[in-house]
Design a protein around this motif. Structure first.
Motif, PDB file in Angstrom:
ATOM      1  N   VAL A 118      47.594  26.353  23.669  1.00 13.57           N
ATOM      2  CA  VAL A 118      47.464  27.674  23.044  1.00 13.57           C
ATOM      3  C   VAL A 118      46.153  27.693  22.272  1.00 13.57           C
ATOM      4  CG1 VAL A 118      48.511  29.317  21.424  1.00 13.57           C
ATOM      5  CG2 VAL A 118      49.977  27.878  22.864  1.00 13.57           C
ATOM      6  N   ASN A 119      45.261  28.585  22.660  1.00 12.24           N
ATOM      7  CA  ASN A 119      43.942  28.727  22.039  1.00 12.24           C
ATOM      8  C   ASN A 119      43.116  27.438  22.121  1.00 12.24           C
ATOM      9  OD1 ASN A 119      44.406  31.431  21.403  1.00 12.24           O
ATOM     10  ND2 ASN A 119      45.453  30.873  19.505  1.00 12.24           N
ATOM     11  N   LEU A 120      43.320  26.675  23.196  1.00 11.30           N
ATOM     12  CA  LEU A 120      42.523  25.466  23.434  1.00 11.30           C
ATOM     13  C   LEU A 120      42.626  25.120  24.916  1.00 11.30           C
ATOM     14  CD1 LEU A 120      44.740  22.956  23.932  1.00 11.30           C
ATOM     15  CD2 LEU A 120      44.937  23.098  21.484  1.00 11.30           C
ATOM     16  N   THR A 121      41.737  24.236  25.353  1.00 13.90           N
ATOM     17  CA  THR A 121      41.882  23.680  26.713  1.00 13.90           C
ATOM     18  C   THR A 121      41.689  22.160  26.647  1.00 13.90           C
ATOM     19  OG1 THR A 121      39.520  23.929  27.191  1.00 13.90           O
ATOM     20  CG2 THR A 121      40.954  25.735  27.906  1.00 13.90           C
ATOM     21  N   LEU A 122      42.224  21.480  27.580  1.00 13.33           N
ATOM     22  CA  LEU A 122      42.066  20.030  27.850  1.00 13.33           C
ATOM     23  C   LEU A 122      42.548  19.054  26.789  1.00 13.33           C
ATOM     24  CD1 LEU A 122      38.581  19.530  29.609  1.00 13.33           C
ATOM     25  CD2 LEU A 122      40.598  20.672  30.443  1.00 13.33           C
ATOM     26  N   ILE A 123      42.426  19.404  25.472  1.00 10.85           N
ATOM     27  CA  ILE A 123      42.602  18.321  24.501  1.00 10.85           C
ATOM     28  C   ILE A 123      44.054  17.902  24.288  1.00 10.85           C
ATOM     29  CG2 ILE A 123      40.413  18.702  23.271  1.00 10.85           C
ATOM     30  CD1 ILE A 123      42.154  20.011  21.042  1.00 10.85           C
ATOM     31  N   GLN A 124      44.987  18.578  24.955  1.00  6.14           N
ATOM     32  CA  GLN A 124      46.354  18.055  24.931  1.00  6.14           C
ATOM     33  C   GLN A 124      46.377  16.662  25.571  1.00  6.14           C
ATOM     34  OE1 GLN A 124      45.302  20.465  26.913  1.00  6.14           O
ATOM     35  NE2 GLN A 124      46.486  20.721  28.786  1.00  6.14           N
ATOM     36  N   PHE A 125      45.376  16.386  26.420  1.00  6.61           N
ATOM     37  CA  PHE A 125      45.285  15.079  27.100  1.00  6.61           C
ATOM     38  C   PHE A 125      45.063  13.932  26.111  1.00  6.61           C
ATOM     39  CE2 PHE A 125      43.095  11.660  29.296  1.00  6.61           C
ATOM     40  CZ  PHE A 125      43.840  11.524  30.467  1.00  6.61           C
ATOM     41  N   ILE A 126      44.335  14.225  25.019  1.00  3.50           N
ATOM     42  CA  ILE A 126      43.977  13.106  24.134  1.00  3.50           C
ATOM     43  C   ILE A 126      44.941  12.942  22.962  1.00  3.50           C
ATOM     44  CG2 ILE A 126      41.521  13.035  24.698  1.00  3.50           C
ATOM     45  CD1 ILE A 126      41.104  14.581  21.989  1.00  3.50           C
ATOM     46  N   HIS A 127      46.025  13.722  22.948  1.00  2.00           N
ATOM     47  CA  HIS A 127      46.998  13.576  21.858  1.00  2.00           C
ATOM     48  C   HIS A 127      47.967  12.452  22.220  1.00  2.00           C
ATOM     49  CE1 HIS A 127      49.672  14.325  18.639  1.00  2.00           C
ATOM     50  NE2 HIS A 127      49.204  15.536  18.342  1.00  2.00           N
ATOM     51  N   ASN A 128      47.811  11.303  21.548  1.00  5.65           N
ATOM     52  CA  ASN A 128      48.613  10.121  21.917  1.00  5.65           C
ATOM     53  C   ASN A 128      50.110  10.314  21.742  1.00  5.65           C
ATOM     54  OD1 ASN A 128      46.032   8.537  20.315  1.00  5.65           O
ATOM     55  ND2 ASN A 128      46.463   8.146  22.468  1.00  5.65           N
ATOM     56  N   ARG A 129      50.497  11.293  20.939  1.00  7.47           N
ATOM     57  CA  ARG A 129      51.940  11.435  20.680  1.00  7.47           C
ATOM     58  C   ARG A 129      52.586  12.457  21.607  1.00  7.47           C
ATOM     59  NH1 ARG A 129      49.997  10.132  15.599  1.00  7.47           N
ATOM     60  NH2 ARG A 129      50.932   8.202  14.855  1.00  7.47           N
ATOM     61  N   LEU A 130      51.799  13.048  22.499  1.00  4.83           N
ATOM     62  CA  LEU A 130      52.362  14.020  23.443  1.00  4.83           C
ATOM     63  C   LEU A 130      52.546  13.369  24.805  1.00  4.83           C
ATOM     64  CD1 LEU A 130      50.368  17.355  22.903  1.00  4.83           C
ATOM     65  CD2 LEU A 130      52.791  16.943  22.469  1.00  4.83           C
ATOM     66  N   PRO A 131      53.636  13.712  25.508  1.00  4.66           N
ATOM     67  CA  PRO A 131      53.735  13.234  26.890  1.00  4.66           C
ATOM     68  C   PRO A 131      52.680  13.938  27.729  1.00  4.66           C
ATOM     69  CG  PRO A 131      55.495  14.807  26.408  1.00  4.66           C
ATOM     70  CD  PRO A 131      54.754  14.599  25.118  1.00  4.66           C
ATOM     71  N   PHE A 132      52.051  13.217  28.647  1.00  2.21           N
ATOM     72  CA  PHE A 132      51.126  13.871  29.564  1.00  2.21           C
ATOM     73  C   PHE A 132      51.673  13.720  30.974  1.00  2.21           C
ATOM     74  CE2 PHE A 132      47.686  14.248  32.531  1.00  2.21           C
ATOM     75  CZ  PHE A 132      47.132  15.442  32.115  1.00  2.21           C
ATOM     76  N   GLY A 133      51.923  14.858  31.616  1.00  2.21           N
ATOM     77  CA  GLY A 133      52.433  14.781  32.977  1.00  2.21           C
ATOM     78  C   GLY A 133      52.729  16.160  33.503  1.00  2.21           C
ATOM     79  N   GLY A 134      53.127  16.219  34.762  1.00  4.94           N
ATOM     80  CA  GLY A 134      53.411  17.505  35.375  1.00  4.94           C
ATOM     81  C   GLY A 134      54.903  17.691  35.558  1.00  4.94           C
ATOM     82  N   VAL A 135      55.237  18.703  36.347  1.00  6.66           N
ATOM     83  CA  VAL A 135      56.635  18.974  36.631  1.00  6.66           C
ATOM     84  C   VAL A 135      56.722  19.418  38.099  1.00  6.66           C
ATOM     85  CG1 VAL A 135      56.338  21.190  35.399  1.00  6.66           C
ATOM     86  CG2 VAL A 135      58.631  20.422  35.954  1.00  6.66           C
ATOM     87  N   ASN A 136      57.595  18.769  38.859  1.00  2.52           N
ATOM     88  CA  ASN A 136      57.701  18.987  40.313  1.00  2.52           C
ATOM     89  C   ASN A 136      56.353  18.855  41.004  1.00  2.52           C
ATOM     90  OD1 ASN A 136      60.191  21.313  39.457  1.00  2.52           O
ATOM     91  ND2 ASN A 136      60.579  19.358  40.403  1.00  2.52           N
ATOM     92  N   ASN A 137      55.812  19.946  41.552  1.00  5.66           N
ATOM     93  CA  ASN A 137      54.580  19.841  42.347  1.00  5.66           C
ATOM     94  C   ASN A 137      53.394  19.264  41.562  1.00  5.66           C
ATOM     95  OD1 ASN A 137      53.539  20.627  45.081  1.00  5.66           O
ATOM     96  ND2 ASN A 137      51.988  21.613  43.806  1.00  5.66           N
ATOM     97  N   SER A 138      53.428  19.396  40.228  1.00  9.36           N
ATOM     98  CA  SER A 138      52.306  18.862  39.445  1.00  9.36           C
ATOM     99  C   SER A 138      52.614  17.473  38.890  1.00  9.36           C
ATOM    100  CB  SER A 138      51.914  19.835  38.325  1.00  9.36           C
ATOM    101  OG  SER A 138      53.034  20.180  37.533  1.00  9.36           O
ATOM    102  N   GLY A 139      53.772  16.930  39.196  1.00  7.17           N
ATOM    103  CA  GLY A 139      54.009  15.541  38.802  1.00  7.17           C
ATOM    104  C   GLY A 139      55.438  15.229  38.439  1.00  7.17           C
ATOM    105  N   LEU A 140      55.626  13.945  38.188  1.00  8.00           N
ATOM    106  CA  LEU A 140      56.964  13.416  37.916  1.00  8.00           C
ATOM    107  C   LEU A 140      56.795  12.294  36.895  1.00  8.00           C
ATOM    108  CD1 LEU A 140      59.694  13.876  39.464  1.00  8.00           C
ATOM    109  CD2 LEU A 140      59.175  11.794  40.678  1.00  8.00           C
ATOM    110  N   GLY A 141      57.412  12.448  35.728  1.00 14.96           N
ATOM    111  CA  GLY A 141      57.267  11.413  34.692  1.00 14.96           C
ATOM    112  C   GLY A 141      56.059  11.686  33.809  1.00 14.96           C
TER     113      GLY A 141
END
Ligand code: NAD
Length: 465
Positions: free
Chosen positions: A394-417
């Motif tokens: 929300v009001n940002l791009t990409l940096i959810q990737f560098i938040h160590n406390r957030l899970p990073f992954g997709g759902v179904n077609n964008s990933g598993l786990g």
């Protein structure tokens, strides 16, 4: 399938060491392995930057920001929290299990395969290795053949740092990947396209290896009527054109509210001109990884313009370098409307009713990321609640990737786990349930099922149901 003897030897060595690692690869040894990894990265920063420049002209600053720092941060975070992550967690007994104690022990899975893509060829090979080692496993890494300089560097650095029975790198393309996938790994961590993700999952089904699939797709971005347009333009230009758009979570296309579309498009153009100087193609923009992908992008543009789309620039390409391209008047017949773009081309579509946008997003496979720019909490929540995606910015791009406390992954077609931090540690761990009897009363209901036993069962049922 005949397997290269070196691959088989590395796998066998790692597999033989599983029991030994269970006993001897504890907290201190894992932290030590992570330190070694951190040191080798810090000591070879210049070589990493040079490899990425050679592979696809990635600017030094971007390599430091997006390939080196996230991995070093991941290592630091894992070292700091590893003791807590490894500690078995006690769970309280339930009524039925009164008189017992129980705990959940995160345990190493064993021998893991990490298959990496080319777009962040260093961090997407080494990042999963951090979680893999933190969880106490051995790893075979297969970097992407499309970025050969980085692949060779990863192989050299890891061979100098770790013994083969802990970390081995196997370089190669399709055949190598297929050979690796025929081995009985305990876990496969794959990052790449959804199409290859399906191949990996079917290979894993043969041995019932567990999988983490970090896949891709089209990440939609909504610019609402209340967005701070200037700030949104800053974030979108960063998110879309860093790495020349070759980012799994880059905003793929924009839905811009009709009331702000003209102003926002002007601001985007101005921001692009500021970031990547008009005229010649800026050296702050990476190249497209190879001719095949440059031709693919050119093909998307030719197809779209032939079918009526408008682009902002005429002269957009110099070999494998592209200028950022804004494109409008997209229709469903155009390939760019449904294929993952994965390059510096940004479609802009105007919308009037947010429900239409939500319907369009939900008609497609669930995206890896979804971005919303707005200042209206209700509209933002409306989007989040009615859709599904790996992550939301929300009001940002990409940096959810560098938040160590957030899970990073997709759902179904964008990933598993999930990957990163504790989630990455869990992906490479088996949560083993350990339950111990102290004074459980349950033997009272063991056979023979006498009338007395049946009476006790009746009482238990009344309490439990
Ligand atoms: P890819 O799927 O073509 O290749 C990824 C890896 O799989 C490479 O190492 C390659 O050698 C191997 N491979 C290719 N074909 C194979 C096959 N038939 N059998 C076994 N192995 C095979 O992906 P790519 O082009 O390297 O990367 C781009 C894709 O990855 C995009 O879709 C992007 O969105 C996605 N991606 C996702 C993430 C994420 O974290 N979710 C990160 C980066 C990239």
């Amino acid at each position: 399938m005949t397997i290269d003897p070196d691959i088989q030897a590395a796998f066998d060595m790692q597999a033989v060491g599983v029991t030994d690692r269970r006993r001897n690869f504890g907290l201190a040894e894992r932290k030590q392995a992570l330190s070694l990894l951190s040191d080798v990265i810090k000591n070879n920063e210049a070589a990493i930057v040079a490899a990425l420049t050679e592979d696809f002209g990635k600017p030094e600053t971007e390599t430091i920001l997006t390939e080196i720092l996230p991995v070093l941060q991941e290592i630091k975070h894992a070292r700091r929290h590893l003791r807590g992550w490894m500690r078995p967690s006690r769970v309280a007994p339930t009524l039925a299990t009164f008189g017992t104690s129980a705990r959940v022990r995160p345990e190493a899975r064993g021998v893991c395969l990490i298959i990496a893509p080319w777009n962040y060829p260093f961090s997407l090979a080494i990042g999963p290795l951090v979680s893999c080692l933190a969880a106490g496993n051995a790893a075979i890494i297969k970097p992407s053949e499309m970025t050969p300089a980085t692949s060779a560097l990863i192989a050299r650095l890891l061979a100098e740092t770790f013994s083969l029975d802990l970390v081995a790198v196997v370089e190669g393309g399709l055949k190598t990947s297929q050979a690796l996938l025929s081995l009985s790994f305990d876990h496969i961590f794959f990052t790449g396209s959804p199409a290859v993700g399906k191949i990996v999952m079917s290979a894993a089904a043969k041995t019932l290896a567990s999988v983490t699939l970090e896949l891709g797709g089209k990440s939609p971005t909504i610019i609402g009527p209340g967005a701070n347009l200037k700030r949104a333009a800053d974030w979108i230009v960063f998110g879309k054109f860093a790495n020349a758009g070759q980012t799994c979570i880059a905003p793929d296309h924009l839905f811009v509210h009709v009331s702000v579309k003209e102003t926002f498009t002007r601001l985007l153009r101005e921001r692009i001109a500021k970031a990547y100087a008009e005229g010649s193609i800026s050296s702050d923009l990476s190249r497209i990884v190879n001719k095949h992908h440059a031709d693919r992008l050119a093909g998307l543009l030719t197809d779209a313009t032939a079918k009526g789309a408008h682009v902002t620039q005429q002269e957009i390409r110099d070999g494998t370098r592209f200028k950022p391209v804004l494109i409008e008047a997209i229709t469903p017949e155009m390939a760019i409307d449904h294929e993952e773009i994965f390059g510096p081309i940004l479609p802009i579509m105007a919308y009037d009713d947010l429900e239409d946008v939500i319907m369009k997003i939900n008609a497609r496979p669930k995206p890896l990321s979804l971005y919303v720019f707005d200042n209206d909490r209700k509209r933002i929540d409306q989007v989040i609640e009615a859709t599904s995606s790996g992550s939301v910015g929300v009001n940002l791009t990409l940096i959810q990737f560098i938040h160590n406390r957030l899970p990073f992954g997709g759902v179904n077609n964008s990933g598993l786990g999930s990957a990163h931090g504790h989630y990455g540690f869990c992906a490479f761990s088996h949560e083993r349930a350990v339950m111990t009897n102290h004074f459980s009363a349950l033997p009272l209901v063991f056979a023979p099922y006498t009338p007395g036993v049946k009476r006790i069962i009746g009482i238990i049922r009344r309490v439990l149901e």
